[in-house]
Design an enzyme around this catalytic site. Sequence first.
Site, PDB file in Angstrom:
ATOM      1  N   TYR A  60       0.792  -1.266  -0.120  1.00 51.93           N
ATOM      2  CA  TYR A  60      -0.108   0.008  -0.071  1.00 51.93           C
ATOM      3  C   TYR A  60       0.888   1.263   0.198  1.00 51.93           C
ATOM      4  O   TYR A  60       0.786   2.213  -0.800  1.00 51.93           O
ATOM      5  CB  TYR A  60      -0.911  -0.199   1.287  1.00 51.93           C
ATOM      6  CG  TYR A  60      -1.834   1.111   1.359  1.00 51.93           C
ATOM      7  CD1 TYR A  60      -3.062   1.196   0.484  1.00 51.93           C
ATOM      8  CD2 TYR A  60      -1.821   2.352   2.458  1.00 51.93           C
ATOM      9  CE1 TYR A  60      -3.965   2.196   0.606  1.00 51.93           C
ATOM     10  CE2 TYR A  60      -2.531   3.202   2.343  1.00 51.93           C
ATOM     11  CZ  TYR A  60      -3.758   3.206   1.558  1.00 51.93           C
ATOM     12  OH  TYR A  60      -4.562   4.153   1.668  1.00 51.93           O
ATOM     13  N   LYS A  83       1.079   4.138  -2.888  1.00 52.12           N
ATOM     14  CA  LYS A  83       0.686   5.497  -2.553  1.00 52.12           C
ATOM     15  C   LYS A  83       1.902   6.404  -2.796  1.00 52.12           C
ATOM     16  O   LYS A  83       1.894   7.689  -3.337  1.00 52.12           O
ATOM     17  CB  LYS A  83       0.167   5.769  -1.144  1.00 52.12           C
ATOM     18  CG  LYS A  83      -1.146   4.862  -1.039  1.00 52.12           C
ATOM     19  CD  LYS A  83      -2.267   5.613  -1.702  1.00 52.12           C
ATOM     20  CE  LYS A  83      -3.624   4.887  -1.644  1.00 52.12           C
ATOM     21  NZ  LYS A  83      -4.634   5.586  -2.464  1.00 52.12           N
TER      22      LYS A  83
HETATM   23  P1  NAP Z   1     -13.238   2.304   0.903  1.00 46.35           P
HETATM   24  O1  NAP Z   1     -14.358   3.036   1.594  1.00 46.35           O
HETATM   25  O2  NAP Z   1     -12.645   0.943   1.049  1.00 46.35           O
HETATM   26  O3  NAP Z   1     -13.882   2.432  -0.812  1.00 46.35           O
HETATM   27  C1  NAP Z   1     -12.892   2.239  -2.007  1.00 46.35           C
HETATM   28  C2  NAP Z   1     -13.714   2.587  -3.045  1.00 46.35           C
HETATM   29  O4  NAP Z   1     -12.842   2.112  -4.032  1.00 46.35           O
HETATM   30  C3  NAP Z   1     -15.052   1.703  -3.302  1.00 46.35           C
HETATM   31  O5  NAP Z   1     -15.862   2.634  -3.584  1.00 46.35           O
HETATM   32  C4  NAP Z   1     -14.637   0.728  -4.134  1.00 46.35           C
HETATM   33  O6  NAP Z   1     -15.773   0.267  -4.614  1.00 46.35           O
HETATM   34  C5  NAP Z   1     -13.680   1.268  -4.967  1.00 46.35           C
HETATM   35  N1  NAP Z   1     -12.756   0.450  -5.443  1.00 46.35           N
HETATM   36  C6  NAP Z   1     -11.787  -0.358  -4.881  1.00 46.35           C
HETATM   37  N2  NAP Z   1     -10.882  -1.115  -6.043  1.00 46.35           N
HETATM   38  C7  NAP Z   1     -11.523  -0.773  -7.135  1.00 46.35           C
HETATM   39  C8  NAP Z   1     -11.120  -0.810  -8.349  1.00 46.35           C
HETATM   40  N3  NAP Z   1     -10.178  -1.919  -8.623  1.00 46.35           N
HETATM   41  N4  NAP Z   1     -11.731  -0.206  -9.467  1.00 46.35           N
HETATM   42  C9  NAP Z   1     -12.643   0.900  -9.161  1.00 46.35           C
HETATM   43  N5  NAP Z   1     -13.138   0.902  -8.194  1.00 46.35           N
HETATM   44  C10 NAP Z   1     -12.656   0.423  -6.907  1.00 46.35           C
HETATM   45  O7  NAP Z   1     -11.990   3.355   0.730  1.00 46.35           O
HETATM   46  P2  NAP Z   1     -11.875   4.902   1.458  1.00 46.35           P
HETATM   47  O8  NAP Z   1     -11.385   4.706   2.997  1.00 46.35           O
HETATM   48  O9  NAP Z   1     -12.797   5.409   1.071  1.00 46.35           O
HETATM   49  O10 NAP Z   1     -10.570   5.145   0.724  1.00 46.35           O
HETATM   50  C11 NAP Z   1     -10.738   5.987  -0.494  1.00 46.35           C
HETATM   51  C12 NAP Z   1      -9.217   6.195  -1.056  1.00 46.35           C
HETATM   52  O11 NAP Z   1      -8.576   7.092   0.155  1.00 46.35           O
HETATM   53  C13 NAP Z   1      -8.388   5.225  -1.155  1.00 46.35           C
HETATM   54  O12 NAP Z   1      -7.528   5.304  -2.271  1.00 46.35           O
HETATM   55  C14 NAP Z   1      -7.700   5.134   0.009  1.00 46.35           C
HETATM   56  O13 NAP Z   1      -6.264   4.369  -0.156  1.00 46.35           O
HETATM   57  C15 NAP Z   1      -7.232   6.497   0.318  1.00 46.35           C
HETATM   58  N6  NAP Z   1      -6.915   6.831   1.958  1.00 46.35           N
HETATM   59  C16 NAP Z   1      -7.951   6.519   2.660  1.00 46.35           C
HETATM   60  C17 NAP Z   1      -7.776   6.901   4.116  1.00 46.35           C
HETATM   61  C18 NAP Z   1      -8.626   6.303   5.156  1.00 46.35           C
HETATM   62  O14 NAP Z   1      -8.144   6.456   6.307  1.00 46.35           O
HETATM   63  N7  NAP Z   1      -9.848   5.914   4.545  1.00 46.35           N
HETATM   64  C19 NAP Z   1      -6.252   7.330   4.430  1.00 46.35           C
HETATM   65  C20 NAP Z   1      -5.468   7.570   3.266  1.00 46.35           C
HETATM   66  C21 NAP Z   1      -5.933   7.453   1.959  1.00 46.35           C
HETATM   67  P3  NAP Z   1     -15.900  -1.358  -5.299  1.00 46.35           P
HETATM   68  O15 NAP Z   1     -15.451  -2.269  -4.221  1.00 46.35           O
HETATM   69  O16 NAP Z   1     -17.412  -1.566  -5.585  1.00 46.35           O
HETATM   70  O17 NAP Z   1     -14.947  -1.403  -6.388  1.00 46.35           O
END
Ligand code: NAP
Length: 246
Positions: free
Chosen positions: A154, A158
Amino acid sequence: MSFSGKVVIVTGSSRGIGKSIALAFAKGGASVVISGRSQANLNEVQKEIEAARTKSLAVIADVANADEAKMMIEKTIDTFGRIDILVNNAGITRDNLLFRLSEEDWDAVLDTNLKGAFNCIKAAARPMMKNKGGVIINITSVVGQTGNAGQANYAASKAGMIGLTKSVAKELASRNIRSNAVAPGFIITDMTENLNEKVREDLIKSIPLGSLGSVEDVADLVLFLSSDKAKYITGQVINVDGGMVM
Ligand code: NAP
């Protein structure tokens, strides 16, 4: 901030941060393309967007697959005729310590998070150039700056997104296309809800502002960077992390 007349694609917008970004753009008057790998939740998000009286399109596409990413961009052009803003938010984790990390989990994370962003940028760049401008926002993570035990895949994906963001910024600046990265810290979503109580408490102690972030905190920054208020900002990584990384 008004995004009236703008067409925005937010990948991974069926839940979490992506959903919040999509809804924020809709409230700002943009036409919004939402996407994910499965239909689950996309209908719900689309209903919420339409409640803001803006147009939307839901596309099922796996960003790790170049053909599907291209299809998502083509459907956007067919429906709305242009792309103004691309937010590469789709992301996954497959955590494990290095010696237990399988090649499959390495590939899955790199393919979705890093190659997925590349696939979408590559497909969207030409229509943006034709449009004489555009904005690309890549959602990276503080972990891409600091590393994290148990997240080599991961963190590498990133960190790679940061290099991608800066390279694209340099290549496309002359075409009036800006490219920036947003690095969230720990935000309350499905991705982080499985933390046990002890880990969560320790985490909060490590955040100067003393709490986890909200999806709206991330969306606010994405909208600012996508707006004309940020017209002189490109190639940057902006953290939204309560002061975790300084
Ligand atoms: P999440 O709740 O797990 O949602 C992830 C989203 O990405 C879902 O809509 C999922 O939909 C979609 N997805 C996953 N794989 C995919 C693929 N191969 N093609 C198209 N869509 C895909 O994650 P989140 O926490 O909102 O995170 C969103 C972004 O922020 C990510 O890039 C994550 O790394 C980043 N981020 C999050 C945090 C945090 O604390 N939450 C911190 C730093 C960075 P489906 O499953 O239907 O595909």
